[in-house]
Scaffold this active site. Sequence first.
Site, PDB file in Angstrom:
ATOM      1  N   GLY A 278      -5.975  10.465  -7.072  1.00  0.00           N
ATOM      2  CA  GLY A 278      -4.569  10.072  -6.913  1.00  0.00           C
ATOM      3  C   GLY A 278      -4.440   9.307  -5.619  1.00  0.00           C
ATOM      4  N   CYS A 281      -3.926   4.578  -3.129  1.00  0.00           N
ATOM      5  CA  CYS A 281      -4.899   3.489  -3.260  1.00  0.00           C
ATOM      6  C   CYS A 281      -5.594   3.427  -4.619  1.00  0.00           C
ATOM      7  CB  CYS A 281      -5.933   3.583  -2.149  1.00  0.00           C
ATOM      8  SG  CYS A 281      -5.237   3.219  -0.544  1.00  0.00           S
TER       9      CYS A 281
HETATM   10  N1  LIG Z   1      -3.332   4.392   2.828  1.00  0.00           N
HETATM   11  C1  LIG Z   1      -4.629   4.207   2.779  1.00  0.00           C
HETATM   12  O1  LIG Z   1      -5.432   5.139   2.782  1.00  0.00           O
HETATM   13  C2  LIG Z   1      -5.189   2.812   2.704  1.00  0.00           C
HETATM   14  C3  LIG Z   1      -6.551   2.585   2.958  1.00  0.00           C
HETATM   15  C4  LIG Z   1      -7.037   1.285   2.904  1.00  0.00           C
HETATM   16  C5  LIG Z   1      -6.192   0.229   2.570  1.00  0.00           C
HETATM   17  N2  LIG Z   1      -4.870   0.493   2.308  1.00  0.00           N
HETATM   18  C6  LIG Z   1      -4.006  -0.647   1.986  1.00  0.00           C
HETATM   19  O2  LIG Z   1      -3.262  -0.981   3.156  1.00  0.00           O
HETATM   20  C7  LIG Z   1      -1.954  -1.428   2.789  1.00  0.00           C
HETATM   21  C8  LIG Z   1      -0.904  -0.586   3.493  1.00  0.00           C
HETATM   22  O3  LIG Z   1      -1.019   0.740   3.020  1.00  0.00           O
HETATM   23  P1  LIG Z   1      -0.281   1.965   3.743  1.00  0.00           P
HETATM   24  O4  LIG Z   1      -0.720   3.190   3.046  1.00  0.00           O
HETATM   25  O5  LIG Z   1      -0.459   1.847   5.217  1.00  0.00           O
HETATM   26  O6  LIG Z   1       1.239   1.617   3.375  1.00  0.00           O
HETATM   27  P2  LIG Z   1       2.566   2.271   3.985  1.00  0.00           P
HETATM   28  O7  LIG Z   1       3.570   2.185   2.894  1.00  0.00           O
HETATM   29  O8  LIG Z   1       2.254   3.586   4.608  1.00  0.00           O
HETATM   30  O9  LIG Z   1       2.970   1.274   5.157  1.00  0.00           O
HETATM   31  C9  LIG Z   1       3.459  -0.014   4.967  1.00  0.00           C
HETATM   32  C10 LIG Z   1       4.400  -0.325   6.126  1.00  0.00           C
HETATM   33  O10 LIG Z   1       4.777  -1.701   6.069  1.00  0.00           O
HETATM   34  C11 LIG Z   1       6.127  -1.813   6.457  1.00  0.00           C
HETATM   35  N3  LIG Z   1       6.648  -3.107   5.973  1.00  0.00           N
HETATM   36  C12 LIG Z   1       6.872  -3.514   4.711  1.00  0.00           C
HETATM   37  N4  LIG Z   1       7.343  -4.786   4.702  1.00  0.00           N
HETATM   38  C13 LIG Z   1       7.397  -5.199   5.980  1.00  0.00           C
HETATM   39  C14 LIG Z   1       7.798  -6.396   6.618  1.00  0.00           C
HETATM   40  N5  LIG Z   1       8.226  -7.459   5.918  1.00  0.00           N
HETATM   41  N6  LIG Z   1       7.742  -6.457   7.958  1.00  0.00           N
HETATM   42  C15 LIG Z   1       7.312  -5.404   8.674  1.00  0.00           C
HETATM   43  N7  LIG Z   1       6.909  -4.233   8.133  1.00  0.00           N
HETATM   44  C16 LIG Z   1       6.958  -4.126   6.799  1.00  0.00           C
HETATM   45  C17 LIG Z   1       6.776  -0.604   5.827  1.00  0.00           C
HETATM   46  O11 LIG Z   1       8.018  -0.287   6.440  1.00  0.00           O
HETATM   47  C18 LIG Z   1       5.716   0.464   6.086  1.00  0.00           C
HETATM   48  O12 LIG Z   1       5.909   1.114   7.322  1.00  0.00           O
HETATM   49  C19 LIG Z   1      -1.903  -1.381   1.269  1.00  0.00           C
HETATM   50  O13 LIG Z   1      -2.263  -2.624   0.769  1.00  0.00           O
HETATM   51  C20 LIG Z   1      -2.963  -0.363   0.927  1.00  0.00           C
HETATM   52  O14 LIG Z   1      -3.503  -0.554  -0.357  1.00  0.00           O
HETATM   53  C21 LIG Z   1      -4.349   1.742   2.379  1.00  0.00           C
END
Ligand SMILES: NC(=O)c1ccc[n+]([C@@H]2O[C@H](COP(=O)([O-])OP(=O)(O)OC[C@H]3O[C@@H](n4cnc5c(N)ncnc54)[C@H](O)[C@@H]3O)[C@@H](O)[C@H]2O)c1
Length: 470
Positions: A278, A281
């Site tokens: 789940g 990602c």
């Molecule tokens: N969570 C993980 O374990 C993980 C690991 C590797 C890669 N990723 C990838 O990284 C990316 C981010 O994931 P996450 O889990 O950190 O997401 P998240 O939802 O925790 O964080 C995203 C952040 O971006 C901000 N945001 C959105 N639009 C914005 C804008 N226009 N200007 C400024 N801030 C903005 C949101 O408010 C939020 O705080 C995704 O593509 C995800 O697939 C995630």
Amino acid sequence: MPIRIAVVGSGYVGLVAGACFADLGHEVILVDNDQKKLAALRDGQVPIHEKFLPELLNRHRGQRLTFSDDLKEAARLSSVIFVAVGTPPTERGDADLSYVESVAREISGGVDQYKVIVEKSTVPVYTSEWVRRIILRNGADPETFDVASNPEFLREGTAVTDFLFPDRIVIGCDSARSAEVLREVYAPMTDGSYYLRPESIPQPDRAVIPPPIIVTSTKSAELIKHASNAFLAMKISFINAVASVCESVGADVNQVVNGVGTDSRIGRRFLNPGIGYGGSCFPKDVLAFRAVARECGYDFRLLDEVMRINEDQRQRFLRKIHHALWTLRGKKLAVLGLAFKGGTDDIRESPALHLVESLLQEGSAITAYDPAAMERAREVLGSKIEFASSPYEAAHDADALLILTEWEEFANLDLNQIRKELRYPIVIDGRNLYDPELMAAQGFTYYSVGRAASHPDGVPSGLLRNGKKA
Ligand SMILES: NC(=O)c1ccc[n+]([C@@H]2O[C@H](COP(=O)([O-])OP(=O)(O)OC[C@H]3O[C@@H](n4cnc5c(N)ncnc54)[C@H](O)[C@@H]3O)[C@@H](O)[C@H]2O)c1
């Protein structure tokens, strides 16, 4: 040399990346458009549960690490801009890139001298081309920027150590200039100097120091991330399918995993049978990779099967609960674990939450405990379930105990106390945290995944009340 970096998006990835870049010695502006989050961060709060993150934020907040909602200005002040906003799935299953596009649009106005714009978010191949096009369309000079890809492989729960002690750093660059800038960003790690500092984050087991840096084209880097996540999800679905065969023939999947996983070509990690993958990602990235492949003309049906097995695994677990308890209406169930995995408070696409919803639909009453995710779960479930302050309180007077997240705490329960609390000593373990024989010896009827159920004195499930024959 310190580099001025903007990280756009202060979520699980952006916040960890920003704090770690500051710890490497860079000057970091963390940007977000969520005012509440920014206020909390400025106020010294830590919005996510991650080991070592509070220490890093305390160390650098207000000094090498500042917070802003002004993306254009942050872009103007920085040489490297990491984009780490969300890329959730659309209804069609492909990645919603509207947040990435809006960031690209806003950055354009701040691109006044050479900058590298780096995709840190997980995005489909070709995204870098689109980001470049959008920035150009909004008036930036083509000579003043490059778009690169630097996929992030951190896992929630161990995000800080994963970031600072990665197996590898992948940078996808289509120009020597941008590759040079990104090499410099990671130089304190790749030249090993970061790890010699007395205040550096403690080294985990199996760390590769210094980590290798792999330089590819941007498209290859984009594909590396999708292919890695799809492969890991496939490993999980594969072992879950093997677990189902084990159940049919009376074999023990843990023994099978030991035998299979010790083959160095296969490896032991990610061969954990359970209730399926789940999180924010794997589900979305497998879907998105499937969609990208289709768009490019390749029918990647293997990924359909990975998703089908994952869904089926939850249904099988539900059937197991039925098998153990017969009817579910009016049953009181104790649930241990709401997060999508141990070590995090993230409940996005948590198989535990999906199961809780199904059990509620069937009329069960649920009391749940999770060491970190209850606040977030409360936002989603409201008063539909009760929340307990310990596993023992959750177990009190319950018809059975379900283990749905592999928190370490749940692998070390005081089984005597649990048995005393439960109305019936039945444990249904979706994470294989216990040895079936040991559980039977402790007086439990115990169900797990890919292993035969065990009963105290060989008496089948449900015939015991608090360890005594009913
Ligand atoms: N969570 C993980 O374990 C993980 C690991 C590797 C890669 N990723 C990838 O990284 C990316 C981010 O994931 P996450 O889990 O950190 O997401 P998240 O939802 O925790 O964080 C995203 C952040 O971006 C901000 N945001 C959105 N639009 C914005 C804008 N226009 N200007 C400024 N801030 C903005 C949101 O408010 C939020 O705080 C995704 O593509 C995800 O697939 C995630």
